[in-house]
Design an enzyme around this catalytic site. Structure first.
Site, PDB file in Angstrom:
ATOM      1  N   TYR A  35       4.008  -4.904   8.988  1.00 37.96           N
ATOM      2  CA  TYR A  35       2.641  -5.356   8.738  1.00 37.96           C
ATOM      3  C   TYR A  35       2.183  -6.398   9.770  1.00 37.96           C
ATOM      4  CZ  TYR A  35       2.140  -2.920   4.244  1.00 37.96           C
ATOM      5  OH  TYR A  35       2.012  -1.966   3.255  1.00 37.96           O
ATOM      6  N   HIS A  71       1.516   3.602   1.275  1.00 38.33           N
ATOM      7  CA  HIS A  71       1.170   3.274   2.657  1.00 38.33           C
ATOM      8  C   HIS A  71       1.173   4.552   3.482  1.00 38.33           C
ATOM      9  CE1 HIS A  71       1.181   1.488   6.666  1.00 38.33           C
ATOM     10  NE2 HIS A  71       2.073   2.417   6.947  1.00 38.33           N
ATOM     11  N   GLU A  98       5.952   3.290  13.281  1.00 35.72           N
ATOM     12  CA  GLU A  98       6.473   3.092  11.922  1.00 35.72           C
ATOM     13  C   GLU A  98       7.635   4.033  11.617  1.00 35.72           C
ATOM     14  OE1 GLU A  98       2.870   3.379   9.604  1.00 35.72           O
ATOM     15  OE2 GLU A  98       2.131   1.461  10.366  1.00 35.72           O
ATOM     16  N   ASN A 140      -1.633  -0.902  -4.228  1.00 34.28           N
ATOM     17  CA  ASN A 140      -2.368   0.357  -4.039  1.00 34.28           C
ATOM     18  C   ASN A 140      -1.459   1.556  -3.785  1.00 34.28           C
ATOM     19  OD1 ASN A 140      -1.644  -0.266  -1.457  1.00 34.28           O
ATOM     20  ND2 ASN A 140      -3.724  -0.358  -0.624  1.00 34.28           N
ATOM     21  N   LYS A 180       4.952   2.557  -2.409  1.00 34.43           N
ATOM     22  CA  LYS A 180       5.206   1.115  -2.515  1.00 34.43           C
ATOM     23  C   LYS A 180       5.940   0.792  -3.827  1.00 34.43           C
ATOM     24  CE  LYS A 180       1.241  -0.106   0.420  1.00 34.43           C
ATOM     25  NZ  LYS A 180       0.025  -0.942   0.546  1.00 34.43           N
TER      26      LYS A 180
HETATM   27  P1  DAT Z   1      -4.205   0.522   4.509  1.00 33.11           P
HETATM   28  O1  DAT Z   1      -2.963   0.320   3.664  1.00 33.11           O
HETATM   29  O2  DAT Z   1      -5.214   1.389   3.800  1.00 33.11           O
HETATM   30  O3  DAT Z   1      -3.899   0.970   5.900  1.00 33.11           O
HETATM   31  P2  DAT Z   1      -4.722  -2.108   5.651  1.00 33.11           P
HETATM   32  O4  DAT Z   1      -3.841  -1.693   6.775  1.00 33.11           O
HETATM   33  O5  DAT Z   1      -6.066  -2.648   5.963  1.00 33.11           O
HETATM   34  O6  DAT Z   1      -4.911  -0.898   4.602  1.00 33.11           O
HETATM   35  O7  DAT Z   1      -3.962  -3.214   4.759  1.00 33.11           O
HETATM   36  C1  DAT Z   1      -2.602  -3.092   4.501  1.00 33.11           C
HETATM   37  C2  DAT Z   1      -2.355  -3.451   3.076  1.00 33.11           C
HETATM   38  O8  DAT Z   1      -2.693  -4.808   2.844  1.00 33.11           O
HETATM   39  C3  DAT Z   1      -3.167  -2.666   2.059  1.00 33.11           C
HETATM   40  O9  DAT Z   1      -2.590  -1.418   1.742  1.00 33.11           O
HETATM   41  C4  DAT Z   1      -3.190  -3.592   0.879  1.00 33.11           C
HETATM   42  C5  DAT Z   1      -3.203  -4.965   1.524  1.00 33.11           C
HETATM   43  N1  DAT Z   1      -4.576  -5.493   1.624  1.00 33.11           N
HETATM   44  C6  DAT Z   1      -5.550  -5.069   2.435  1.00 33.11           C
HETATM   45  N2  DAT Z   1      -6.683  -5.764   2.265  1.00 33.11           N
HETATM   46  C7  DAT Z   1      -6.400  -6.667   1.283  1.00 33.11           C
HETATM   47  C8  DAT Z   1      -7.140  -7.675   0.630  1.00 33.11           C
HETATM   48  N3  DAT Z   1      -8.414  -7.921   0.951  1.00 33.11           N
HETATM   49  N4  DAT Z   1      -6.512  -8.398  -0.340  1.00 33.11           N
HETATM   50  C9  DAT Z   1      -5.233  -8.170  -0.666  1.00 33.11           C
HETATM   51  N5  DAT Z   1      -4.478  -7.228  -0.093  1.00 33.11           N
HETATM   52  C10 DAT Z   1      -5.051  -6.484   0.876  1.00 33.11           C
HETATM   53 MG    MG Z   2      -2.976   0.026   7.499  1.00 27.09          MG
END
Ligand code: DAT
Ligand code: MG
Length: 149
Positions: A50, A116, A127, A113, A10
């Site tokens: 997303y 991805h 994707e 974080n 990212k």
């Molecule tokens: P991952 O990236 O581990 O697959 P996800 O698909 O649940 O996680 O979410 C996608 C992204 O969205 C994640 O990498 C960071 C952001 N995100 C997830 N939960 C969040 C939250 N509670 N607050 C802010 N950003 C969040």
């Molecule tokens: Mg995800």
């Protein structure tokens, strides 16, 4: 089963110059890089990628972040790479991700974080097709494979 997955450093990871570090971890594990490019994610691409989070309160923030600077998009290949890469990434929230994982070692907050990774064979296929044309994914045989498999 040999699979392919979509991984993306990212904008925070690119800005912090840890692309090489992250690539290196997957290489050392034994996975094979079969596609890679530095690119900007457009608003459209971000919203499609997303899409599952469209209704979440953090959606706008998420799209703003992923479009805020270049990302390093990759396709990786190898045995069970989809689940394995997710393990190597660690939990979504770096505060919960264990040391030794990418998010555990390099991240501090959930919004930024670092990486991805596709979470299932279906999302990997979706994707990869979203980010890469067929000719940009280069499958090739490595001599090393006979030592791994
Ligand atoms: P991952 O990236 O581990 O697959 P996800 O698909 O649940 O996680 O979410 C996608 C992204 O969205 C994640 O990498 C960071 C952001 N995100 C997830 N939960 C969040 C939250 N509670 N607050 C802010 N950003 C969040
Ligand atoms: Mg995800």
């Amino acid at each position: 089963m040999i699979q392919q997955t979509f991984l993306m450093v990212k904008p925070d990871g690119v800005q912090r110059s840890i692309v090489g570090e992250i690539v290196s971890r997957f290489e050392k594990k034994g996975f094979q890089l079969v596609g890679a490019k530095l690119m900007h994610v457009s608003q459209d691409l971000a919203e499609t990628h997303y899409g599952e989070h469209r209704e979440k309160p953090f959606f706008k923030e998420l799209v703003d972040f992923i479009t805020s600077g270049p990302v390093f998009a990759m396709v990786w290949e190898g045995e069970n790479v989809i689940a394995n890469a997710r393990q190597m990434m660690g939990k979504t929230n770096p505060q919960e991700a264990l040391p030794g994982t990418i998010r555990g070692d390099y991240g501090l907050i959930v919004d930024k974080n670092v990486i991805h990774g596709s979470d299932s064979p279906e999302s990997a296929q979706r994707e990869i097709a979203l980010f890469f044309s067929e000719s940009e994914v280069v499958s090739y045989n490595k001599q090393l494979n006979s030592l791994l498999y």
